[in-house]
Write an enzyme that holds these catalytic residues in place. Structure first.
Site, mmCIF file in Angstrom:
data_model
loop_
_atom_site.group_PDB
_atom_site.id
_atom_site.type_symbol
_atom_site.label_atom_id
_atom_site.label_comp_id
_atom_site.label_asym_id
_atom_site.label_seq_id
_atom_site.Cartn_x
_atom_site.Cartn_y
_atom_site.Cartn_z
ATOM 1 N N HIS A 198 0.826 -1.211 0.000
ATOM 2 C CA HIS A 198 0.000 0.000 0.000
ATOM 3 C C HIS A 198 0.856 1.254 0.000
ATOM 4 O O HIS A 198 0.602 2.203 -0.722
ATOM 5 C CB HIS A 198 -0.893 0.025 1.239
ATOM 6 N N ARG A 305 -9.745 3.840 -16.807
ATOM 7 C CA ARG A 305 -10.218 2.837 -15.835
ATOM 8 C C ARG A 305 -11.425 3.423 -15.102
ATOM 9 O O ARG A 305 -11.371 4.579 -14.668
ATOM 10 C CB ARG A 305 -9.117 2.507 -14.832
ATOM 11 N N ARG A 341 -12.805 1.701 -20.430
ATOM 12 C CA ARG A 341 -12.891 0.276 -20.086
ATOM 13 C C ARG A 341 -14.050 0.089 -19.114
ATOM 14 O O ARG A 341 -14.158 0.806 -18.125
ATOM 15 C CB ARG A 341 -11.591 -0.202 -19.443
ATOM 16 N N GLU A 440 -5.742 -10.197 -22.142
ATOM 17 C CA GLU A 440 -4.942 -10.338 -20.913
ATOM 18 C C GLU A 440 -5.083 -11.724 -20.297
ATOM 19 O O GLU A 440 -4.547 -11.994 -19.232
ATOM 20 C CB GLU A 440 -5.295 -9.239 -19.909
ATOM 21 N N ASN A 463 -0.075 -6.333 -17.915
ATOM 22 C CA ASN A 463 0.031 -6.511 -16.452
ATOM 23 C C ASN A 463 -0.580 -7.854 -16.059
ATOM 24 O O ASN A 463 0.004 -8.625 -15.292
ATOM 25 C CB ASN A 463 -0.715 -5.406 -15.699
ATOM 26 N N ASP A 464 -1.768 -8.111 -16.584
ATOM 27 C CA ASP A 464 -2.418 -9.381 -16.271
ATOM 28 C C ASP A 464 -1.950 -10.501 -17.193
ATOM 29 O O ASP A 464 -1.795 -11.639 -16.760
ATOM 30 C CB ASP A 464 -3.944 -9.237 -16.369
ATOM 31 N N ARG A 474 1.012 -10.948 -9.964
ATOM 32 C CA ARG A 474 1.627 -9.658 -10.285
ATOM 33 C C ARG A 474 1.939 -8.812 -9.055
ATOM 34 O O ARG A 474 2.640 -7.820 -9.150
ATOM 35 C CB ARG A 474 0.759 -8.870 -11.283
ATOM 36 N N CYS A 511 -1.799 -1.567 -23.317
ATOM 37 C CA CYS A 511 -2.070 -0.610 -22.234
ATOM 38 C C CYS A 511 -1.500 -1.092 -20.905
ATOM 39 O O CYS A 511 -1.788 -0.521 -19.860
ATOM 40 C CB CYS A 511 -3.560 -0.323 -22.115
HETATM 41 C C1 PEP Z 1 -3.388 -4.851 -17.616
HETATM 42 O O1 PEP Z 1 -3.780 -5.872 -17.061
HETATM 43 O O2 PEP Z 1 -2.336 -4.783 -18.276
HETATM 44 C C2 PEP Z 1 -4.168 -3.603 -17.500
HETATM 45 C C3 PEP Z 1 -3.856 -2.532 -18.188
HETATM 46 O O3 PEP Z 1 -5.208 -3.599 -16.652
HETATM 47 P P1 PEP Z 1 -5.092 -3.446 -15.044
HETATM 48 O O4 PEP Z 1 -3.690 -3.080 -14.712
HETATM 49 O O5 PEP Z 1 -6.096 -2.380 -14.706
HETATM 50 O O6 PEP Z 1 -5.495 -4.804 -14.609
HETATM 51 MG MG MG Z 2 -5.818 -6.082 -16.305
#
Ligand code: PEP
Ligand code: MG
Length: 596
Positions: A198, A305, A341, A440, A463-464, A474, A511
């Site tokens: 956090h 987001r 999104r 993702e 990211n996912d 992650r 993204c």
């Molecule tokens: C991702 O998963 O890369 C993404 C952009 O979405 P978030 O980070 O909001 O899960």
């Molecule tokens: Mg994601």
């Protein structure tokens, strides 16, 4: 307790929020409260239960007060963490189990709560899931508060920090951080925590340098010690000599001037030296961030987001709230476009009255598009808001966590219903609004060729995608060494997704955070991505490297990368390529400078 004064002592932690800062230490003593374990008599039982409920109520009041006092909107964005803590205070398992122990075992409330915590701890340990581990630390923050209230102990008054200090703590709970007057905080350092704790997340979004995971900070540092912290490299120096301070400040000056230099690229086109044009867009969560997007040269919003609209509240956002937010977004970013999104709830964020946060494996649970399709009435409100706003600028709709074709078709059916309603009501909207899928989940990337026929664009969420493709949580610092954006598997997936999209004639964006790292952006360019979306601040540096590169060269680099079989080989090849072309942009850490 005072510790021996350290001079010029280097300690190494994890860089959590970049920036170099020199300042005085403000030590937060957060020693564990000592618990008296007492047996009680039958006639004291109900009194003890009452005392426990009183402590719960006091804790609830304190957290609510902290929450209400947060005026800074940037800090407020994070206050949903306090809602999680308030929910823990309502947790029946926590309360009932403790009350049962008081009554059956005839022990005081502190002891009873400790027994409940032990049980919950065992359960958490057995599950070994990072998401739950985070909930476990939340549970501990909350219990410490209850214990302090039971004991009538004062909570550290950290609202009264004066001057500009570097806060030094064993750990900081979100409540601690959120109630500080952050104007007085020049930096944070903690003994524990990882890059996504956090404290780390909050510091990054507030632009406050932070180093976490130092282990020994609170035992080596005295309040008032002079500290240098480097939030990029994770270095901390206690009472530095003048020479050391000087070298850090010199490094800071070089970084600053590089940042200023790179800002010159903001207003230039994102075009390679051989004339290939890509779109550099921004990821944002609030319309207020658009000014930063413009300063940094973003050409639209690649990812808006929307979770923030739903968090921090008991009720759900109305159609009007959705509409007003998206309309401002569309108008303020015009003539560029914004990709909205739909709700990506679940995983680490959940709605108080819907998902109860009790899924064993929330990363794979009822989240994002799955939640929206199941709760179609909630989904329709959001879709209607987006469609209405689409009459005021260029908007696209992006669907999170798509795992198969059915989800696209189900969403399209719901969307059609909403469109019909609007037509009936004679409310204008963009009838040709584009629908995209986030890529993702590996099942989606595998069928990218089939999916590409169903949507108007792709946006790869690395990211996912990396987490699911490599089975690496992650947000788990213990496996972060395995979280490798240049893993051959990830590169193959991206190559296939781009090929499939282009074959179907649709554009493909990225993204995920990966796009914000210049060296990775070069690889993504060579892989053929059309659009890059990232945090606004990173846009100029990515633009700079794209403008100084030739697309054909990045293609050859990528071809070469497919000959390697490990992420580290690929990574070092890319670093070498970058160092040859951008030698001035690689500022080494001080330790690296000393050893090379
Ligand atoms: C991702 O998963 O890369 C993404 C952009 O979405 P978030 O980070 O909001 O899960
Ligand atoms: Mg994601």
């Amino acid at each position: 307790m005072a510790v021996q004064q350290q001079i010029n002592k280097f300690i190494q932690g994890i860089g959590a929020s970049p920036g170099i800062i020199i300042g005085k230490a403000y030590l937060i003593e957060r020693s564990k409260v000592r618990l008296a374990q007492k047996r009680i008599h039958q006639h004291q039982v109900e009194e003890e239960v009452k005392r426990f409920f009183k402590a719960i109520q006091e804790s609830r009041n304190q957290l609510t007060e902290i929450k209400e006092k947060i005026l800074d909107p940037e800090v407020r964005r994070h206050s949903f963490i306090l809602d999680v803590h308030l929910m823990i205070l309502d947790d029946q398992m926590l309360i009932q189990d403790t009350v049962d122990s008081i009554r059956k075992k005839k022990v005081n409330a502190e002891w009873a709560l400790d027994l409940t915590l032990e049980k919950l701890d065992m359960a958490f340990k057995a599950i070994d899931d990072e998401y739950l581990r985070e909930r476990r630390s939340d549970l501990h923050y909350v219990s410490q508060r209850i214990f302090r209230n039971l004991l009538g102990k004062k909570h550290d008054d950290i609202t009264r920090i004066k001057g500009k200090v570097i806060v030094v703590a064993h750990d900081l709970s979100p409540a601690d951080t959120l109630q500080m007057n952050l104007k007085h905080v020049a930096g944070f350092i903690t003994d524990i925590g990882g890059k996504v704790s956090h404290t780390a997340i909050l510091s990054r979004s507030l632009g406050i340098p932070a180093v976490v995971g130092l282990e020994v900070a609170t035992s080596l540092i005295n309040g008032g010690d002079l500290l240098i912290i480097d939030g990029e490299t994770g270095e901390v120096v206690i009472n530095p000599t003048e020479e050391v301070s000087h070298s850090f400040l010199e490094r800071k000056r070089r970084i600053r001037s590089m940042e200023r230099e790179v800002l010159k690229y903001a207003s230039l086109a994102a075009e390679t030296r051989d004339g290939v044009r890509v779109r550099l867009q921004a990821n944002i969560e609030m319309v207020e961030e658009i000014s930063s997007v413009k300063i940094h040269g973003g050409e639209g919003i690649g990812l808006f987001r929307t979770e923030i609209l739903y968090l921090n509240r008991e009720d759900l956002p109305s159609e009007e709230e959705h509409f007003q937010t998206y309309r401002r977004l569309a108008e303020d970013i015009s003539p560029a476009s914004a990709t909205i999104r739909t709700l990506d709830i679940g995983g680490d964020k959940f709605l108080p009255n819907y998902s109860k946060g009790n899924e064993m494996n929330p990363a794979m649970g009822l989240r994002a598009i799955r939640f929206s399709i199941k709760e179609a009435d909630i989904f329709k409100v959001q879709l209607k808001g987006i469609l209405r706003a689409s009459a005021y600028g260029k908007l696209r709709i992006l669907l999170p966590m798509i795992s198969g074709i059915e989800e696209i078709r189900q969403t399209r059916a719901i969307l059609e219903e909403v469109k019909k309603g609007l037509i009936k009501e004679r409310i204008p909207f963009d009838r040709g609004i584009k629908i995209g899928a986030m890529i993702e989940i590996p099942s989606a990337s595998d069928i990218a060729d089939l999916l590409a026929r169903e949507v108007d664009f792709f946006s790869i969420g690395t990211n996912d995608l990396i987490q699911y493709a490599l089975a690496v949580d992650r947000i788990n610092e213990h496996v972060s060494y395995l979280y490798e954006p240049l893993h051959p598997a990830v590169l193959r997936i991206i190559r296939w997704v781009v090929q499939s999209a282009h074959q179907a004639g649709i554009p493909v964006a990225i993204c995920g955070e990966m796009a914000a790292e210049p060296a990775y952006a070069i690889v993504l360019l060579g892989l053929g991505l059309d659009e890059f979306s990232m945090n606004p601040v990173s846009i100029p540096k990515v633009k700079k490297v794209l403008r100084m590169s030739r697309f054909e060269e990045t293609r050859s680099l990528v071809e070469e990368l497919f000959l390697f079989s490990t992420a580290s080989e690929i990574e070092s090849r890319v670093r070498k390529w970058m160092a040859e072309r951008f030698p001035d942009d690689f500022i080494q850490s001080r330790t690296e400078e000393l050893t090379t």
